[in-house]
Design a protein around this motif. Sequence first.
Motif, PDB file in Angstrom:
ATOM      1  N   UNK A 123       0.904  11.738  -8.312  1.00 30.20           N
ATOM      2  CA  UNK A 123      -0.047  12.468  -7.487  1.00 30.20           C
ATOM      3  C   UNK A 123      -0.416  11.586  -6.307  1.00 30.20           C
ATOM      4  N   UNK A 124      -0.940  12.206  -5.276  1.00 28.32           N
ATOM      5  CA  UNK A 124      -1.326  11.466  -4.074  1.00 28.32           C
ATOM      6  C   UNK A 124      -2.800  11.743  -3.762  1.00 28.32           C
ATOM      7  N   UNK A 125      -3.368  10.904  -2.920  1.00 29.22           N
ATOM      8  CA  UNK A 125      -4.749  11.059  -2.481  1.00 29.22           C
ATOM      9  C   UNK A 125      -4.779  11.741  -1.121  1.00 29.22           C
ATOM     10  N   UNK A 126      -5.839  12.483  -0.876  1.00 28.69           N
ATOM     11  CA  UNK A 126      -6.039  13.172   0.397  1.00 28.69           C
ATOM     12  C   UNK A 126      -6.932  12.297   1.280  1.00 28.69           C
ATOM     13  N   UNK A 127      -6.382  11.850   2.381  1.00 25.36           N
ATOM     14  CA  UNK A 127      -7.138  10.962   3.268  1.00 25.36           C
ATOM     15  C   UNK A 127      -8.415  11.617   3.775  1.00 25.36           C
ATOM     16  N   UNK A 128      -8.392  12.951   3.937  1.00 23.46           N
ATOM     17  CA  UNK A 128      -9.580  13.636   4.455  1.00 23.46           C
ATOM     18  C   UNK A 128     -10.713  13.672   3.433  1.00 23.46           C
ATOM     19  N   UNK A 129     -10.395  13.388   2.157  1.00 29.13           N
ATOM     20  CA  UNK A 129     -11.408  13.365   1.102  1.00 29.13           C
ATOM     21  C   UNK A 129     -11.855  11.938   0.782  1.00 29.13           C
ATOM     22  N   UNK A 170       0.835  -1.192   0.000  1.00 25.68           N
ATOM     23  CA  UNK A 170       0.000   0.000   0.000  1.00 25.68           C
ATOM     24  C   UNK A 170       0.875   1.250   0.000  1.00 25.68           C
ATOM     25  N   UNK A 171       0.767   2.039  -1.064  1.00 24.18           N
ATOM     26  CA  UNK A 171       1.525   3.287  -1.178  1.00 24.18           C
ATOM     27  C   UNK A 171       0.618   4.367  -1.728  1.00 24.18           C
ATOM     28  N   UNK A 172       0.739   5.553  -1.216  1.00 25.30           N
ATOM     29  CA  UNK A 172      -0.086   6.673  -1.676  1.00 25.30           C
ATOM     30  C   UNK A 172       0.694   7.473  -2.715  1.00 25.30           C
ATOM     31  N   UNK A 173       0.900   6.866  -3.856  1.00 22.23           N
ATOM     32  CA  UNK A 173       1.613   7.514  -4.955  1.00 22.23           C
ATOM     33  C   UNK A 173       1.148   6.854  -6.261  1.00 22.23           C
ATOM     34  N   UNK A 174       0.576   7.676  -7.144  1.00 23.73           N
ATOM     35  CA  UNK A 174       0.005   7.162  -8.384  1.00 23.73           C
ATOM     36  C   UNK A 174       0.435   8.039  -9.554  1.00 23.73           C
ATOM     37  N   UNK A 175       0.319   7.500 -10.758  1.00 28.77           N
ATOM     38  CA  UNK A 175       0.769   8.215 -11.944  1.00 28.77           C
ATOM     39  C   UNK A 175      -0.411   8.746 -12.740  1.00 28.77           C
ATOM     40  N   UNK A 176      -0.378  10.036 -13.086  1.00 24.88           N
ATOM     41  CA  UNK A 176      -1.433  10.633 -13.902  1.00 24.88           C
ATOM     42  C   UNK A 176      -1.416  10.013 -15.291  1.00 24.88           C
ATOM     43  N   UNK A 177      -2.613   9.789 -15.847  1.00 28.10           N
ATOM     44  CA  UNK A 177      -2.679   9.233 -17.198  1.00 28.10           C
ATOM     45  C   UNK A 177      -2.318  10.280 -18.247  1.00 28.10           C
TER      46      UNK A 177
END
Length: 293
Positions: free
Chosen positions: A100-106, A87-94
């Motif tokens: 980019x990363x995700x905001x846990x509060x969202x 589990x990693x909070x790091x993804x690649x834009x298409x």
Amino acid sequence: MTSLLLVLLASSPAAPSLPEILQQRIAQVKGASVAVAYLNLGDSRDTVFLGAEASFHAASTMKVPVMIEFFRQVDAGKLSLDQPVPLANRFASIVDGSPYTLDATEDEDAALYERLGQAVPASELLKRMVTRSSNLATNTLIARVDAKRVTRTLRALGARSMTVLRGVEDAKAYAKGLNNTATARDLATLLAALEQGKAASPRSTQAMRDILLAQELNTLIPAGLPPGTPVAHKTGQITGVLHDAAIVYPPGRAPYVLVVLTRDIPEAPVAEALIADLARQVHAHAVRPLAKP
């Protein structure tokens, strides 16, 4: 007297049809765009499609085809439900591959972020993706199954327009209009295929129904149904957009599929009430007393 009675009966206005009832309720929300698809899985003649070909931002309803594709790859021996997924909070834009990363509060499932850096079983990620609408689980799983394969599976199952391009919260893609899209008809087709055992193997389709039945976000279609009615469903929400796509199991009757997609309703409570009311009206129709032969 008999003749008078016949004349009165003949002149009595017919009861409004289900499409008319639904359209009357939708018209109460000015400016709203609403699509409805209803399929009675026990009677192929009993269907309603209102704006069902219109394309909407899919929001989290796209997590259903992602789940289906994962299980299909499990059936093919390419993936395993037991496999540990880092589990990693790091993804690649298409758009350009930038991170980019995700905001846990969202995210509806903020608790999953506490396990970043750990390996989580794929089966748990699948459940969280649907029952809690976890964005982190979704993006992690899409990286395993490939969005293009998800869309190919949609086409194979008869969903002609729904498209999954990417994970969630890809801001660069959103800015360019590269969004996951859905129609009410396609989501209904997809859920019907799942309920009828066509979406994957019998074992996998049962597992997917169980996941959808465990949904924790139940303020939309389930809110319009009698308490205790089993509902296998997935919601979706972004600003001004609110959806629910469900298989409903009325006791003693064949199940039916109901999909309601909405946009251009700024106040979420208004959209919630609309979807619940439409579900209530459809359910009353679905369980109406059957005419005697």
